[in-house]
Design an enzyme around this catalytic site. Structure first.
Site, PDB file in Angstrom:
ATOM      1  N   HIS A 197       0.842  -1.212   0.000  1.00 28.23           N
ATOM      2  CA  HIS A 197       0.000   0.000   0.000  1.00 28.23           C
ATOM      3  C   HIS A 197       0.870   1.252   0.000  1.00 28.23           C
ATOM      4  CE1 HIS A 197      -3.213   2.798   1.386  1.00 28.23           C
ATOM      5  NE2 HIS A 197      -2.204   3.331   2.072  1.00 28.23           N
ATOM      6  N   GLU A 198       1.876   1.279   0.867  1.00 28.12           N
ATOM      7  CA  GLU A 198       2.763   2.448   0.928  1.00 28.12           C
ATOM      8  C   GLU A 198       3.550   2.614  -0.366  1.00 28.12           C
ATOM      9  OE1 GLU A 198       2.486   4.573   3.252  1.00 28.12           O
ATOM     10  OE2 GLU A 198       1.124   3.311   4.411  1.00 28.12           O
ATOM     11  N   GLU A 247      -5.609   7.202  -1.075  1.00 32.26           N
ATOM     12  CA  GLU A 247      -5.509   6.013  -0.225  1.00 32.26           C
ATOM     13  C   GLU A 247      -6.249   4.832  -0.851  1.00 32.26           C
ATOM     14  OE1 GLU A 247      -3.632   5.680   2.326  1.00 32.26           O
ATOM     15  OE2 GLU A 247      -3.014   7.765   2.485  1.00 32.26           O
TER      16      GLU A 247
END
Length: 407
Positions: A264-265, A344
């Site tokens: 995700h990062e 996000e």
């Protein structure tokens, strides 16, 4: 009346339950939180939301009182005693103002700390918290001082175009701060060291290689002595960029969950969210400074006597500048948060593509919600003003929808 209204809205009127269609699904907190955790999550979230919506306007009131009572003028007089250079006088004024507001809001900051500890989020003892508090004071003061000194120098030499020159200087300054953050500022608070689990580091770096992210090490930071919450992030720019994992994340999540979070990062990096965010910051700063340049002189002309400000170049006008800045940041929250939530969601989708493990995605979100006592489905106003990430209910449901599309 505003505070009373917000209290009844947040504690009695706002709807934040789980939609009927999601009852009993993996997105329903009743399926992964105990009854006690559900109660604590509701209490903790409501208190924190109430504090956010009340304390921000309270800051505006404090700035108005500092001006209206003449306290700003007093700080200016104190800064002139025995001092000759204007830059030194302005520095002294900034120190008096910053110290006063810090002391004034200390009880609120302490309450936040004690509240976090009461609900089991914080594990930090008071001496450690005070150490971080003092570091915060000096780091923020020095940063504020540099900005204010340059800002009022520009206002002095160019009353019409100071906002444009100030904006131009914010660009290299923001880039510089991003560059030094991982190696100068962050280590003041915590110890960073290479990830001890070399097998896990190799798998994370393998993911980074698939994502074309140049990185040789993953860093671990000792947060367990301060919090039970979990986090991971990619920080810095250029050769100071770092992949960082909190040790709480390492201690509480499985390897597959950690890999999903790291993916995700990495999604933020691959999709250029850091640079998009920087561009948005630069544009919003230009707009904000221009608005202040238009509004502030008018306010001083119209209400200068009541606010005890004669002209904008006076350093005692700083509380008015800070009030307008705080007001604009608060008003712009829904827009900036909307963009952040979109990014996000994109990072979540990227992580699902990279790891192809929806079960790990769901369980990691569930664990993050439990350890942080997150409100999985906040009221609408809370969501748009406070949530930089989609609520956990939405994030978990996004995984389910993504999995269905893939099938």
């Amino acid at each position: 009346m505003y505070s009373i209204g917000m209290y009844f809205y947040l504690f009695h009127w706002a709807q934040s339950g789980v939609p009927i269609v999601l009852k009993g699904t993996v997105a329903d907190p009743a399926t992964f939180m105990s009854k006690q955790e559900l109660v604590l999550s509701g209490e903790y979230s409501k208190i924190r939301n109430f504090m956010f919506f009340v304390i921000t306007p309270l800051e505006w009131l404090v700035y108005l009182l500092i001006l209206g009572t003449g306290l700003s003028k007093v700080f200016e007089k104190w800064s002139e005693i025995g001092l000759k250079w204007k830059v030194i006088k302005n520095s002294a004024y900034v120190f008096f103002l910053y110290l006063f507001t810090t002391v004034l809001f200390y009880p609120i900051d302490y309450y936040r700390y004690s509240l976090s500890k009461k609900y089991g989020i914080s594990t930090q003892d008071y001496s450690s918290w005070m150490r971080d508090y003092v570091i915060d004071f000096w780091v923020n003061f020095i940063t504020t001082l540099i900005i204010v000194i340059v800002l009022y120098w520009l206002i002095q030499i160019s009353k019409k175009r100071w906002w444009l020159y100030a904006w131009l200087l914010t660009i290299p300054f923001a880039i510089f701060m991003m560059y030094i953050q991982p190696v100068v500022i962050d280590p003041l608070y915590n110890e960073f060291y290479p990830l001890k689990d070399k097998a896990l580091e190799e798998k994370i770096l393998s993911l980074a290689e698939q994502a074309n992210i140049p990185s040789e090490h993953v860093f671990e930071v000792n947060m367990a002595e301060k919090t039970n919450a979990m986090n991971a992030y990619v920080t810095g720019i250029g050769d100071n960029s770092r992949i960082v994992l909190w040790d709480t994340t390492l201690n509480q999540l499985t390897e597959s969950e950690i890999l999903f979070i790291m993916a995700h990062e990495m999604g933020h990096y691959v999709q250029k969210h850091i640079y998009i965010g920087m561009a948005a910051y630069i544009l919003s700063t230009l707009f904000g400074l221009w608005i202040i340049a238009k509004i502030m002189p008018w306010l001083i002309h119209r209400f200068g006597e009541a606010l005890k400000i004669e002209k904008m170049t006076d350093i005692r006008s700083l509380p008015l500048f800070l009030l307008l800045l705080s007001l604009m940041l608060f008003i712009s929250n829904p827009i900036s948060n909307f963009v952040s939530r979109y990014q996000e969601t994109r990072a979540d989708e990227y992580a699902m593509e990279l790891t192809n493990n929806p079960e790990a995605a769901v369980s990691s979100f569930q664990n993050l919600a439990k350890t942080g006592l997150s409100e999985v489905n906040p009221p609408f106003i809370v969501k748009i003003f406070r949530y930089t990430h989609p609520p956990m209910l939405e994030r978990i449901n996004t995984v389910a929808e993504y999995t269905q599309k893939k099938e």
